[in-house]
Design a protein around this motif. Structure first.
Motif, PDB file in Angstrom:
ATOM      1  N   PHE A  31      28.246  48.272  37.891  1.00 48.46           N
ATOM      2  CA  PHE A  31      28.629  47.135  38.730  1.00 48.46           C
ATOM      3  C   PHE A  31      29.758  46.342  38.070  1.00 48.46           C
ATOM      4  O   PHE A  31      30.688  45.892  38.727  1.00 48.46           O
ATOM      5  N   TRP A  32      29.658  46.158  36.756  1.00 46.22           N
ATOM      6  CA  TRP A  32      30.690  45.400  36.047  1.00 46.22           C
ATOM      7  C   TRP A  32      32.043  46.100  36.160  1.00 46.22           C
ATOM      8  O   TRP A  32      33.067  45.446  36.375  1.00 46.22           O
ATOM      9  N   ILE A  33      32.046  47.430  36.037  1.00 43.20           N
ATOM     10  CA  ILE A  33      33.313  48.176  36.154  1.00 43.20           C
ATOM     11  C   ILE A  33      33.910  47.998  37.547  1.00 43.20           C
ATOM     12  O   ILE A  33      35.117  47.819  37.707  1.00 43.20           O
ATOM     13  N   VAL A  34      33.066  48.041  38.578  1.00 40.71           N
ATOM     14  CA  VAL A  34      33.561  47.874  39.956  1.00 40.71           C
ATOM     15  C   VAL A  34      34.165  46.476  40.132  1.00 40.71           C
ATOM     16  O   VAL A  34      35.260  46.330  40.694  1.00 40.71           O
ATOM     17  N   ILE A  35      33.484  45.451  39.620  1.00 39.14           N
ATOM     18  CA  ILE A  35      33.998  44.080  39.738  1.00 39.14           C
ATOM     19  C   ILE A  35      35.289  43.927  38.937  1.00 39.14           C
ATOM     20  O   ILE A  35      36.276  43.346  39.405  1.00 39.14           O
ATOM     21  N   PHE A  36      35.319  44.478  37.731  1.00 40.38           N
ATOM     22  CA  PHE A  36      36.522  44.391  36.899  1.00 40.38           C
ATOM     23  C   PHE A  36      37.683  45.122  37.553  1.00 40.38           C
ATOM     24  O   PHE A  36      38.822  44.672  37.499  1.00 40.38           O
ATOM     25  N   LEU A  37      37.385  46.258  38.187  1.00 39.57           N
ATOM     26  CA  LEU A  37      38.430  47.025  38.870  1.00 39.57           C
ATOM     27  C   LEU A  37      39.034  46.207  40.012  1.00 39.57           C
ATOM     28  O   LEU A  37      40.252  46.251  40.241  1.00 39.57           O
ATOM     29  N   GLU A  43      45.253  41.594  40.035  1.00 39.62           N
ATOM     30  CA  GLU A  43      46.296  41.252  39.063  1.00 39.62           C
ATOM     31  C   GLU A  43      47.492  42.189  39.194  1.00 39.62           C
ATOM     32  O   GLU A  43      48.640  41.760  39.075  1.00 39.62           O
ATOM     33  N   TYR A  44      47.223  43.470  39.457  1.00 42.15           N
ATOM     34  CA  TYR A  44      48.319  44.435  39.637  1.00 42.15           C
ATOM     35  C   TYR A  44      49.206  44.036  40.818  1.00 42.15           C
ATOM     36  O   TYR A  44      50.436  44.037  40.716  1.00 42.15           O
ATOM     37  N   ILE A  45      48.573  43.658  41.942  1.00 40.11           N
ATOM     38  CA  ILE A  45      49.339  43.257  43.130  1.00 40.11           C
ATOM     39  C   ILE A  45      50.133  41.988  42.840  1.00 40.11           C
ATOM     40  O   ILE A  45      51.311  41.874  43.215  1.00 40.11           O
ATOM     41  N   GLU A  46      49.504  41.022  42.150  1.00 40.73           N
ATOM     42  CA  GLU A  46      50.219  39.777  41.809  1.00 40.73           C
ATOM     43  C   GLU A  46      51.414  40.050  40.902  1.00 40.73           C
ATOM     44  O   GLU A  46      52.476  39.458  41.066  1.00 40.73           O
ATOM     45  N   ARG A  47      51.244  40.947  39.952  1.00 41.68           N
ATOM     46  CA  ARG A  47      52.354  41.261  39.046  1.00 41.68           C
ATOM     47  C   ARG A  47      53.485  41.962  39.792  1.00 41.68           C
ATOM     48  O   ARG A  47      54.645  41.747  39.495  1.00 41.68           O
ATOM     49  N   ARG A  48      53.129  42.822  40.747  1.00 41.18           N
ATOM     50  CA  ARG A  48      54.164  43.483  41.542  1.00 41.18           C
ATOM     51  C   ARG A  48      54.960  42.470  42.366  1.00 41.18           C
ATOM     52  O   ARG A  48      56.123  42.693  42.680  1.00 41.18           O
ATOM     53  N   GLN A  49      54.304  41.348  42.722  1.00 37.74           N
ATOM     54  CA  GLN A  49      54.971  40.302  43.483  1.00 37.74           C
ATOM     55  C   GLN A  49      55.666  39.282  42.579  1.00 37.74           C
ATOM     56  O   GLN A  49      56.221  38.303  43.071  1.00 37.74           O
ATOM     57  N   GLY A  50      55.592  39.488  41.272  1.00 40.47           N
ATOM     58  CA  GLY A  50      56.276  38.604  40.335  1.00 40.47           C
ATOM     59  C   GLY A  50      55.472  37.407  39.873  1.00 40.47           C
ATOM     60  O   GLY A  50      56.027  36.474  39.292  1.00 40.47           O
TER      61      GLY A  50
END
Length: 192
Positions: A31-37, A43-50
């Motif tokens: 469950f922790w891995i799913v939540i962390f994912l 965060e990946y999407i936010e970084r792609r948006q700058g």
């Protein structure tokens, strides 16, 4: 001889008692891995948006009114605190990398003992069920560890980039403060 048999029984009871906590630990780890994912993808999407959340948070902290004296020490302390927070975020994922295989191995060995005991008694369905549990737990533990390892590689790269940006911002603010101080001194000498 009775003492040895008693010790073996004691160890078997401890091993059997650990079975359910190990299974529960593996389920929680999954469950922790799913939540962390989910957080990782956000965060990946936010970084792609700058949008770099940690750097933006750091900018807000250092742009707030600070002390005039010992500005360099104050900024160094803020920088170290921000870097420590980033490193702490990596500790959670490193914990999963190490604990996942250990729980998987424990989840394998405990049912193997039960399966061998069932085999000795000729209870084949019980032995088969224990073997399925044994192999399932090791697969889940290793899968959690592999996913956590891949995420940690990417996350470490992000943390290093954020730390470089924070160091740059700190240096820039210190240089600007020195220039402002030099300009004030120059203006004071011009008025005299």
């Amino acid at each position: 001889m009775n003492i040895l048999a008693g010790l073996e029984t004691f160890l078997y009871v401890i091993s059997s008692a650990l079975f359910y906590p190990v299974i529960a630990g593996l389920v929680l780890l999954t469950f922790w891995i799913v939540i962390f994912l989910g957080g990782f993808l956000r965060e990946y999407i936010e970084r792609r948006q700058g949008h770099y959340l940690a750097v933006e948070r750091y900018k807000t902290v250092i742009s707030s009114p600070a002390v005039d004296t010992n500005l360099d020490l104050h900024l160094e302390r803020l920088l170290q605190k921000a870097e420590l927070d980033l490193i702490k975020s990596l500790d959670q994922i490193r914990f999963v990398i190490r604990v996942g295989p250990a729980l998987g191995l424990m989840g394998t060995l405990i049912p193997m003992g039960i399966a061998l005991s069932a085999l000795a008694q000729g209870d084949m369905p019980k032995m088969a069920g224990s073997m399925v549990t044994a192999f399932t737990t090791v697969v889940v533990g290793l899968a959690c560890s592999v996913i956590a390892y891949i995420l940690s590689l990417i996350k470490e790269k992000w943390v290093r980039a954020d730390m470089r940006e924070m160091e740059y911002l700190t240096e820039l603010m210190l240089r600007n403060a020195k220039l402002e101080g030099a300009n004030e001194i120059f203006e004071e000498t011009q008025t005299i």
